[in-house]
Design an enzyme around this catalytic site. Structure first.
Site, PDB file in Angstrom:
ATOM      1  N   THR A 136     -48.648  10.118 -19.142  1.00 31.10           N
ATOM      2  CA  THR A 136     -49.835  10.975 -19.003  1.00 31.10           C
ATOM      3  C   THR A 136     -51.117  10.153 -19.016  1.00 31.10           C
ATOM      4  OG1 THR A 136     -48.626  12.685 -20.189  1.00 31.10           O
ATOM      5  CG2 THR A 136     -51.005  12.987 -20.012  1.00 31.10           C
ATOM      6  N   GLY A 141     -52.276  15.175 -16.149  1.00 30.25           N
ATOM      7  CA  GLY A 141     -51.270  15.638 -17.108  1.00 30.25           C
ATOM      8  C   GLY A 141     -50.115  16.268 -16.342  1.00 30.25           C
ATOM      9  N   TRP A 166     -52.441  10.565 -24.934  1.00 31.04           N
ATOM     10  CA  TRP A 166     -51.503  11.482 -25.601  1.00 31.04           C
ATOM     11  C   TRP A 166     -50.131  10.829 -25.749  1.00 31.04           C
ATOM     12  CZ3 TRP A 166     -54.236  15.034 -27.751  1.00 31.04           C
ATOM     13  CH2 TRP A 166     -55.358  15.551 -27.101  1.00 31.04           C
ATOM     14  N   ILE A 167     -50.127   9.556 -26.110  1.00 40.92           N
ATOM     15  CA  ILE A 167     -48.875   8.815 -26.138  1.00 40.92           C
ATOM     16  C   ILE A 167     -48.324   8.764 -27.570  1.00 40.92           C
ATOM     17  CG2 ILE A 167     -47.737   6.635 -25.519  1.00 40.92           C
ATOM     18  CD1 ILE A 167     -49.080   8.349 -23.170  1.00 40.92           C
ATOM     19  N   LEU A 243     -37.905  12.648 -18.618  1.00 42.87           N
ATOM     20  CA  LEU A 243     -38.395  13.913 -19.170  1.00 42.87           C
ATOM     21  C   LEU A 243     -37.271  14.950 -19.213  1.00 42.87           C
ATOM     22  CD1 LEU A 243     -41.946  14.148 -17.532  1.00 42.87           C
ATOM     23  CD2 LEU A 243     -41.360  13.420 -19.849  1.00 42.87           C
ATOM     24  N   LEU A 342     -44.929  36.742 -44.306  1.00 46.63           N
ATOM     25  CA  LEU A 342     -45.366  36.125 -45.567  1.00 46.63           C
ATOM     26  C   LEU A 342     -46.778  36.548 -45.982  1.00 46.63           C
ATOM     27  CD1 LEU A 342     -42.811  34.311 -45.115  1.00 46.63           C
ATOM     28  CD2 LEU A 342     -44.106  32.504 -46.248  1.00 46.63           C
ATOM     29  N   GLU A 367     -44.171  17.557 -22.342  1.00 50.60           N
ATOM     30  CA  GLU A 367     -42.932  17.487 -21.544  1.00 50.60           C
ATOM     31  C   GLU A 367     -42.897  18.622 -20.524  1.00 50.60           C
ATOM     32  OE1 GLU A 367     -40.457  15.229 -22.165  1.00 50.60           O
ATOM     33  OE2 GLU A 367     -41.122  14.410 -24.080  1.00 50.60           O
ATOM     34  N   ASP A 371     -46.004  27.005 -18.392  1.00 46.57           N
ATOM     35  CA  ASP A 371     -46.237  27.529 -17.034  1.00 46.57           C
ATOM     36  C   ASP A 371     -45.683  26.600 -15.961  1.00 46.57           C
ATOM     37  OD1 ASP A 371     -47.368  29.800 -17.991  1.00 46.57           O
ATOM     38  OD2 ASP A 371     -49.447  29.168 -17.733  1.00 46.57           O
TER      39      ASP A 371
HETATM   40  C1  FAD Z   1     -48.835  15.828 -29.340  1.00 47.66           C
HETATM   41  C2  FAD Z   1     -48.590  15.390 -27.940  1.00 47.66           C
HETATM   42  C3  FAD Z   1     -47.764  14.293 -27.691  1.00 47.66           C
HETATM   43  C4  FAD Z   1     -47.573  13.829 -26.383  1.00 47.66           C
HETATM   44  N1  FAD Z   1     -46.793  12.720 -26.157  1.00 47.66           N
HETATM   45  C5  FAD Z   1     -46.750  12.181 -24.907  1.00 47.66           C
HETATM   46  C6  FAD Z   1     -46.082  10.935 -24.674  1.00 47.66           C
HETATM   47  O1  FAD Z   1     -45.475  10.360 -25.584  1.00 47.66           O
HETATM   48  N2  FAD Z   1     -46.137  10.378 -23.430  1.00 47.66           N
HETATM   49  C7  FAD Z   1     -46.789  10.991 -22.384  1.00 47.66           C
HETATM   50  O2  FAD Z   1     -46.800  10.430 -21.295  1.00 47.66           O
HETATM   51  N3  FAD Z   1     -47.427  12.186 -22.567  1.00 47.66           N
HETATM   52  C8  FAD Z   1     -47.430  12.794 -23.791  1.00 47.66           C
HETATM   53  N4  FAD Z   1     -48.091  13.981 -24.008  1.00 47.66           N
HETATM   54  C9  FAD Z   1     -48.830  14.594 -22.893  1.00 47.66           C
HETATM   55  C10 FAD Z   1     -48.216  15.881 -22.360  1.00 47.66           C
HETATM   56  O3  FAD Z   1     -47.028  15.618 -21.660  1.00 47.66           O
HETATM   57  C11 FAD Z   1     -49.286  16.591 -21.503  1.00 47.66           C
HETATM   58  O4  FAD Z   1     -50.219  17.117 -22.432  1.00 47.66           O
HETATM   59  C12 FAD Z   1     -48.724  17.686 -20.630  1.00 47.66           C
HETATM   60  O5  FAD Z   1     -47.999  17.141 -19.546  1.00 47.66           O
HETATM   61  C13 FAD Z   1     -49.811  18.600 -20.058  1.00 47.66           C
HETATM   62  O6  FAD Z   1     -50.846  17.861 -19.497  1.00 47.66           O
HETATM   63  P1  FAD Z   1     -52.370  18.190 -19.918  1.00 47.66           P
HETATM   64  O7  FAD Z   1     -52.447  18.263 -21.392  1.00 47.66           O
HETATM   65  O8  FAD Z   1     -53.209  17.191 -19.215  1.00 47.66           O
HETATM   66  O9  FAD Z   1     -52.651  19.644 -19.363  1.00 47.66           O
HETATM   67  P2  FAD Z   1     -53.072  20.043 -17.871  1.00 47.66           P
HETATM   68  O10 FAD Z   1     -52.101  19.503 -16.887  1.00 47.66           O
HETATM   69  O11 FAD Z   1     -54.506  19.752 -17.648  1.00 47.66           O
HETATM   70  O12 FAD Z   1     -52.847  21.633 -17.936  1.00 47.66           O
HETATM   71  C14 FAD Z   1     -53.802  22.502 -18.561  1.00 47.66           C
HETATM   72  C15 FAD Z   1     -53.358  23.947 -18.284  1.00 47.66           C
HETATM   73  O13 FAD Z   1     -53.334  24.182 -16.863  1.00 47.66           O
HETATM   74  C16 FAD Z   1     -52.064  24.672 -16.473  1.00 47.66           C
HETATM   75  N5  FAD Z   1     -51.742  24.205 -15.137  1.00 47.66           N
HETATM   76  C17 FAD Z   1     -51.793  22.933 -14.653  1.00 47.66           C
HETATM   77  N6  FAD Z   1     -51.395  22.886 -13.378  1.00 47.66           N
HETATM   78  C18 FAD Z   1     -51.051  24.159 -13.033  1.00 47.66           C
HETATM   79  C19 FAD Z   1     -50.552  24.784 -11.849  1.00 47.66           C
HETATM   80  N7  FAD Z   1     -50.257  24.088 -10.737  1.00 47.66           N
HETATM   81  N8  FAD Z   1     -50.332  26.124 -11.873  1.00 47.66           N
HETATM   82  C20 FAD Z   1     -50.566  26.842 -12.984  1.00 47.66           C
HETATM   83  N9  FAD Z   1     -51.036  26.324 -14.143  1.00 47.66           N
HETATM   84  C21 FAD Z   1     -51.274  24.999 -14.164  1.00 47.66           C
HETATM   85  C22 FAD Z   1     -51.102  24.148 -17.526  1.00 47.66           C
HETATM   86  O14 FAD Z   1     -49.908  24.933 -17.592  1.00 47.66           O
HETATM   87  C23 FAD Z   1     -51.937  24.222 -18.786  1.00 47.66           C
HETATM   88  O15 FAD Z   1     -51.876  25.520 -19.316  1.00 47.66           O
HETATM   89  C24 FAD Z   1     -48.219  14.495 -25.306  1.00 47.66           C
HETATM   90  C25 FAD Z   1     -49.017  15.630 -25.572  1.00 47.66           C
HETATM   91  C26 FAD Z   1     -49.192  16.074 -26.864  1.00 47.66           C
HETATM   92  C27 FAD Z   1     -50.052  17.280 -27.109  1.00 47.66           C
END
Ligand code: FAD
Length: 388
Positions: A136, A141, A166-167, A243, A342, A367, A371
């Site tokens: 990411t 994302g 977010w790694i 993934l 609770l 992961e 959606d």
């Molecule tokens: C605690 C934590 C640990 C993590 N660990 C890792 C890790 O070890 N390695 C790694 O690589 N990543 C990691 N991640 C990242 C994670 O995989 C991403 O947060 C995830 O893929 C979503 O990306 P984003 O947060 O940028 O959300 P975005 O992609 O910006 O999405 C935001 C919203 O828009 C929606 N959306 C996006 N595109 C569409 C579409 N085409 N149609 C409809 N809705 C859409 C999504 O469903 C979401 O609700 C981690 C995240 C967290 C929170």
């Protein structure tokens, strides 16, 4: 009272002795060693009980369903049960094992050279080395194929530039699997801790997965030899394949978080008296408990069948998407209803429910968001990709 799990449909009768044993040993570890420690780490944001890593390795929890190189070689149902028990402890505990096994060891095991396997798999299995998975980026994302991290081939070396955000375990990792775009497409690289140009920083202020380390990796002119590229990993299908492995574990793990919340809520409802009766006597509370039990039972059936398919080499990525999507959302709903049962007590960290509820918000997003999995399954059944 010891946690006994939830088994309304007598699924235990379908499990082998090996599967039950794997589950029992992790359940015991979580109850005795992990749960007494986690509250302190959660209060501190971004810390993990690292002293438990050797014990986790001893239990075979890293790369548990991989074979050779010191891995436990469990079958896929036993592996799933292990993930379930870990997540009853905390989603951060399961994440630690998922990242190490599915996102770091699996790609090395599947696409690595013999030298990379020999160098990294035994210490990763033994918990002597920690890994992270950098896919990411701040601006990419869900739309991960838009990644901007670059890998440029120079002689027998590669130069990497970009930012990964977010790694999980990024700042403590001895090796980072970094995915970057080369002129031939997306490739994976093993970047060792201390490589000049690699800088990590932790993300603070999380209300979710506080007992887990989440970092940013910045790569500026990071040079690695050709021998650090995963030779068999070509294109986006490689990180997406990792993934799929991790999502399988999450589909099981979420059941553990849900079981922990249900168990707490049931016990509380049986002992908490209001209007002269245990609240479990009131119909609306029973309705909540039955909905929780129903969700958990259906989630168990989904995960178990998926485990059978995986064992036969027939589990498809869209089936795994369905299971990750549904079981995590089920667990979130169970956690919310458990909190309600609770009452005020549900908002303190004396009980694990609030912690699970907050954690599951991350699990619902990482992961592949809920959606995005809807769209993966939607594309699979209609033939139309609706991402754009
Ligand atoms: C605690 C934590 C640990 C993590 N660990 C890792 C890790 O070890 N390695 C790694 O690589 N990543 C990691 N991640 C990242 C994670 O995989 C991403 O947060 C995830 O893929 C979503 O990306 P984003 O947060 O940028 O959300 P975005 O992609 O910006 O999405 C935001 C919203 O828009 C929606 N959306 C996006 N595109 C569409 C579409 N085409 N149609 C409809 N809705 C859409 C999504 O469903 C979401 O609700 C981690 C995240 C967290 C929170």
């Amino acid at each position: 009272m010891a946690f006994e799990g939830v088994d309304f449909l007598r699924l235990d009768e379908l499990l082998s002795d090996e599967e039950r044993l794997a589950r029992a040993s992790v359940r015991d570890f979580v109850s005795r060693e992990f749960l007494p420690r986690i509250q302190e780490h959660v209060r501190r944001d971004g810390s993990f009980p690292m002293e438990l890593v050797p014990k986790m390795a001893e239990l075979g929890l890293f790369g548990a369903n991989l074979h050779g190189f010191g891995c436990a070689g469990m079958n896929h149902v036993a592996y799933g049960l292990v993930m379930q028990e870990l997540e009853r402890g905390d989603s951060g505990l399961r994440s630690f094992a998922s990242v190490q096994g599915s996102l770091v060891m699996y790609p090395i095991h599947t696409w690595g050279s013999e030298a990379q396997k020999q160098r990294w798999l035994p210490p990763l299995a033994a918990g002597r080395a920690i890994g992270c998975f950098g896919l990411t980026e701040p601006d990419f994302g869900s739309f991960v194929s838009g990644m901007t991290a670059k890998a440029v081939h120079r002689g027998d070396r590669w130069v990497l530039n970009g930012t990964k955000r977010w790694i999980t375990n990024g700042s403590i990792a001895d090796v980072a699997i970094v995915w970057a775009r080369s002129e031939d497409g997306i490739r994976g690289f093993l970047v060792e801790k201390g490589t000049p140009g690699l800088v990590t920083s932790d993300i603070r202020g999380k209300f979710s997965l506080r007992g887990s380390i989440t970092s940013e990796l910045s790569l500026q002119d990071v040079e690695v030899p050709e021998a650090s590229r995963l030779p068999g990993a070509e294109g986006l299908r490689a990180p997406l394949g990792c993934l799929t492995q991790a999502r399988y574990g999450i589909a099981w793990g979420a059941i553990g978080a849900a079981q922990g919340c249900y168990d707490t809520a049931l016990r509380y409802a049986q002992s908490r008296v209001q209007f002269d009766l245990p609240i479990a006597h009131h119909q609306l509370v029973q309705d909540k408990l039955v909905r929780m039990l129903s969700g958990i039972t259906k989630g168990q059936l989904l995960a178990y069948r998926l485990g059978q398919l995986k064992e036969e080499g027939k589990a498809r990525f869209d089936q795994i998407s369905l299971a990750k999507r549904d079981n995590v959302r089920m667990a979130l709903e169970v956690a919310r209803e458990a909190r309600e049962i609770l009452g005020a007590s549900g908002i303190t960290d004396e009980h694990a429910i609030g912690r699970h509820m907050a954690n599951l918000e991350s699990v619902d997003t990482y992961e592949g968001t809920h959606d995005i999995h809807t769209l993966i399954v939607g594309a699979s059944i209609t033939g139309f990709e609706a991402y754009r």
